[in-house]
Write a protein that holds these residues in place. Structure first.
Motif, PDB file in Angstrom:
ATOM      1  N   HIS A  97       0.856  -1.188   0.000  1.00  0.00           N
ATOM      2  CA  HIS A  97       0.000   0.000   0.000  1.00  0.00           C
ATOM      3  C   HIS A  97       0.888   1.232   0.000  1.00  0.00           C
ATOM      4  CE1 HIS A  97      -4.058   1.709   0.903  1.00  0.00           C
ATOM      5  NE2 HIS A  97      -3.346   2.717   1.400  1.00  0.00           N
ATOM      6  N   LEU A  98       0.513   2.226  -0.787  1.00  0.00           N
ATOM      7  CA  LEU A  98       1.235   3.496  -0.825  1.00  0.00           C
ATOM      8  C   LEU A  98       0.505   4.553   0.004  1.00  0.00           C
ATOM      9  CD1 LEU A  98       2.311   3.889  -4.558  1.00  0.00           C
ATOM     10  CD2 LEU A  98       3.866   3.864  -2.589  1.00  0.00           C
ATOM     11  N   PHE A  99       1.257   5.233   0.847  1.00  0.00           N
ATOM     12  CA  PHE A  99       0.759   6.425   1.513  1.00  0.00           C
ATOM     13  C   PHE A  99       1.461   7.614   0.872  1.00  0.00           C
ATOM     14  CE2 PHE A  99      -0.055   3.119   4.622  1.00  0.00           C
ATOM     15  CZ  PHE A  99      -1.344   3.425   5.031  1.00  0.00           C
ATOM     16  N   VAL A 100       0.671   8.537   0.340  1.00  0.00           N
ATOM     17  CA  VAL A 100       1.221   9.613  -0.478  1.00  0.00           C
ATOM     18  C   VAL A 100       0.507  10.921  -0.180  1.00  0.00           C
ATOM     19  CG1 VAL A 100       1.851   8.058  -2.371  1.00  0.00           C
ATOM     20  CG2 VAL A 100      -0.410   9.122  -2.353  1.00  0.00           C
ATOM     21  N   TRP A 119       4.055   0.440   2.198  1.00  0.00           N
ATOM     22  CA  TRP A 119       3.686  -0.303   3.408  1.00  0.00           C
ATOM     23  C   TRP A 119       3.374  -1.751   3.063  1.00  0.00           C
ATOM     24  CZ3 TRP A 119       3.655   1.034   8.507  1.00  0.00           C
ATOM     25  CH2 TRP A 119       2.965   0.205   9.389  1.00  0.00           C
ATOM     26  N   ASP A 120       3.873  -2.669   3.883  1.00  0.00           N
ATOM     27  CA  ASP A 120       3.590  -4.097   3.734  1.00  0.00           C
ATOM     28  C   ASP A 120       2.443  -4.465   4.673  1.00  0.00           C
ATOM     29  OD1 ASP A 120       3.507  -6.854   3.679  1.00  0.00           O
ATOM     30  OD2 ASP A 120       5.649  -7.142   3.982  1.00  0.00           O
ATOM     31  N   LYS A 121       1.296  -4.831   4.106  1.00  0.00           N
ATOM     32  CA  LYS A 121       0.118  -5.129   4.908  1.00  0.00           C
ATOM     33  C   LYS A 121       0.235  -6.453   5.659  1.00  0.00           C
ATOM     34  CE  LYS A 121      -2.775  -4.511   1.401  1.00  0.00           C
ATOM     35  NZ  LYS A 121      -4.065  -4.403   0.674  1.00  0.00           N
ATOM     36  N   LYS A 122       1.063  -7.369   5.173  1.00  0.00           N
ATOM     37  CA  LYS A 122       1.243  -8.648   5.865  1.00  0.00           C
ATOM     38  C   LYS A 122       2.130  -8.505   7.091  1.00  0.00           C
ATOM     39  CE  LYS A 122       0.338 -12.014   2.193  1.00  0.00           C
ATOM     40  NZ  LYS A 122       0.867 -13.194   1.447  1.00  0.00           N
ATOM     41  N   LEU A 165      -0.520  -0.079 -12.375  1.00  0.00           N
ATOM     42  CA  LEU A 165      -0.497  -0.849 -11.128  1.00  0.00           C
ATOM     43  C   LEU A 165      -1.551  -0.384 -10.137  1.00  0.00           C
ATOM     44  CD1 LEU A 165       3.361  -1.110 -10.633  1.00  0.00           C
ATOM     45  CD2 LEU A 165       1.798  -3.016 -11.086  1.00  0.00           C
ATOM     46  N   ASP A 166      -2.503   0.396 -10.596  1.00  0.00           N
ATOM     47  CA  ASP A 166      -3.528   0.921  -9.694  1.00  0.00           C
ATOM     48  C   ASP A 166      -4.316  -0.187  -9.014  1.00  0.00           C
ATOM     49  OD1 ASP A 166      -2.923   2.696 -12.011  1.00  0.00           O
ATOM     50  OD2 ASP A 166      -4.106   4.144 -10.878  1.00  0.00           O
ATOM     51  N   ASP A 167      -4.549  -1.295  -9.710  1.00  0.00           N
ATOM     52  CA  ASP A 167      -5.316  -2.397  -9.137  1.00  0.00           C
ATOM     53  C   ASP A 167      -4.454  -3.344  -8.311  1.00  0.00           C
ATOM     54  OD1 ASP A 167      -7.562  -1.410 -10.402  1.00  0.00           O
ATOM     55  OD2 ASP A 167      -7.322  -2.695 -12.158  1.00  0.00           O
ATOM     56  N   THR A 168      -3.149  -3.140  -8.326  1.00  0.00           N
ATOM     57  CA  THR A 168      -2.228  -4.022  -7.603  1.00  0.00           C
ATOM     58  C   THR A 168      -1.777  -3.421  -6.282  1.00  0.00           C
ATOM     59  OG1 THR A 168      -1.417  -5.012  -9.650  1.00  0.00           O
ATOM     60  CG2 THR A 168       0.041  -5.138  -7.732  1.00  0.00           C
ATOM     61  N   ILE A 169      -1.553  -2.107  -6.291  1.00  0.00           N
ATOM     62  CA  ILE A 169      -1.086  -1.394  -5.105  1.00  0.00           C
ATOM     63  C   ILE A 169      -2.030  -0.222  -4.860  1.00  0.00           C
ATOM     64  CG2 ILE A 169       0.822  -0.137  -4.041  1.00  0.00           C
ATOM     65  CD1 ILE A 169       2.694  -1.630  -5.973  1.00  0.00           C
ATOM     66  N   ALA A 170      -2.812  -0.300  -3.805  1.00  0.00           N
ATOM     67  CA  ALA A 170      -3.728   0.781  -3.465  1.00  0.00           C
ATOM     68  C   ALA A 170      -2.940   1.942  -2.866  1.00  0.00           C
ATOM     69  CB  ALA A 170      -4.790   0.285  -2.491  1.00  0.00           C
TER      70      ALA A 170
END
Length: 371
Positions: free
Chosen positions: A71-74, A177-180, A93-98
């Protein structure tokens, strides 16, 4: 701005083991913002990013490339974060990394504890805001496309860093960010865009676009080596200078590099050659802010994109590429710069400006000529 002494993550090479990711090297430093980063002669000296892990496409990697894992925080306002949004867009990559976009105007992150101000998340239920000195606006508590932090309900980017064990640092965006693992992979934009370019091609809608092709490594690295210090960081060296000497050095170098860019773009289509590359993304995010913000706020008024045909047409072509326009939010760009640093703009008055975006919407003629 007052400070409290405490440890901060320091710049390091990418970590090699899973345990290393949660064991940052620490130094004695202060919770801070870029306004605090000055040398002995009043020159702006940017502190390096702290989290330098890498996502890799190999399945046994410490951080393997996976769909919906990262996940990107921007901030739309931040040029470093803008790099990652642009790369994500052009790679598909919009559907791969929110991504979650923070509020553009800095607020105090822990007003009951210290004076640190920085990025906060939008709050649809919040009250109208001012700058951190109580002036300006009032500004909405949420701008279009701002969202709450989706995982922990954090109120600020600072809180997100603290979740990852970074308790007193420079709480910057972007964050990958790594959600796992519930941790930060990287907050170094130049490295994040290379990960997005190469490591997620199994999921990308535009995998054949290579923004850092091997045959252009030398040319791209060479361009980055002078564009970054004199243009990308150069505008900050002008704007955050605390002495005339520091400003004079920075503006001289910026002006010379601006003219160098104009000359190059009269001879070739893109800044590192005739192929669109990461060097163009890195340059564009500064140029798109130049006339509306930097010429006024950072005193870079020796030059103008609007009055430099080769650079203006270059910006138009990039802005009109699929996906790029949606990453440019001039309202939030201007709101951040003019309203987040009361020491530079006490009353947070936002200049109306020349409507640079309207210029970008106009057709370019680079299909027929470079000028």
């Amino acid at each position: 701005m007052s400070k409290t002494a405490s440890p901060i993550l320091t710049a390091s090479l990418p970590r090699n083991s899973a345990s290393d990711a949660s064991k940052p090297v620490t130094n004695t430093f202060f919770a801070q913002t870029a306004l605090d980063e000055s040398g002995d002669k009043g020159e702006f000296k940017r502190v390096d990013a702290s989290w330098r892990n890498w996502v890799k496409k190999e399945p046994d990697a410490q951080f393997p490339a996976e769909k919906d894992r990262y996940h990107l925080f921007v901030a739309y306002a931040c040029p470093w974060a803008h790099r990652t949004l642009m790369t994500r867009a052009v790679k598909g990559l919009d559907d791969t990394i929110a991504a979650t976009v923070v509020h553009p105007i800095w607020q105090k992150t822990k007003p009951d504890q210290d004076e640190h101000s920085g990025w906060v998340f939008g709050n649809a239920e919040g009250e109208m805001l001012t700058n951190t000195e109580g002036n300006g606006g009032p500004f909405p508590s949420i701008f279009p496309h701002n969202e709450p932090e989706p995982f922990f309900g954090s109120q600020s980017i600072r809180e997100l860093y603290e979740k990852a064990g970074d308790t007193d640092g420079k709480y910057s965006v972007p964050i990958l960010w790594d959600k796992k693992r519930n941790t930060i992979v990287s907050n170094e934009s130049s490295e994040i865009i290379r990960m997005l370019n190469s490591e997620f091609n199994d999921f990308a809608k535009n995998p054949d676009l290579d923004l850092y092709p091997i045959e252009m490594h030398v040319a791209i690295d060479k361009v980055n080596s002078w564009v970054y210090p004199t243009i990308n960081n150069g505008v900050y060296r002008c704007g955050f200078a605390k002495s005339q000497e520091a400003y004079d050095t920075a503006i001289t170098e910026l002006t010379e590099s601006f003219d160098r860019i104009a000359d190059i773009l009269q001879k070739q289509r893109f800044i590192a050659g005739n192929k669109f590359s990461e060097a163009d993304i890195r340059l564009f995010v500064t140029l798109v802010r130049f006339d509306e913000v930097y010429t006024v706020y950072f005193k870079t008024n020796t030059r103008s994109v609007a009055h430099t045909p080769s650079i203006l047409n270059y910006c138009r072509e990039i802005y009109q590429m699929p996906g790029v326009k949606d990453t440019v939010n001039m309202e939030q760009i201007k709101a951040h710069y003019y309203c987040s640093h009361p020491i530079l703009n006490h009353f947070s008055i936002v200049p109306r400006g020349p409507d640079f975006v309207d210029l970008l919407e106009q057709p370019h003629n680079r299909n027929n000529s470079l000028n």
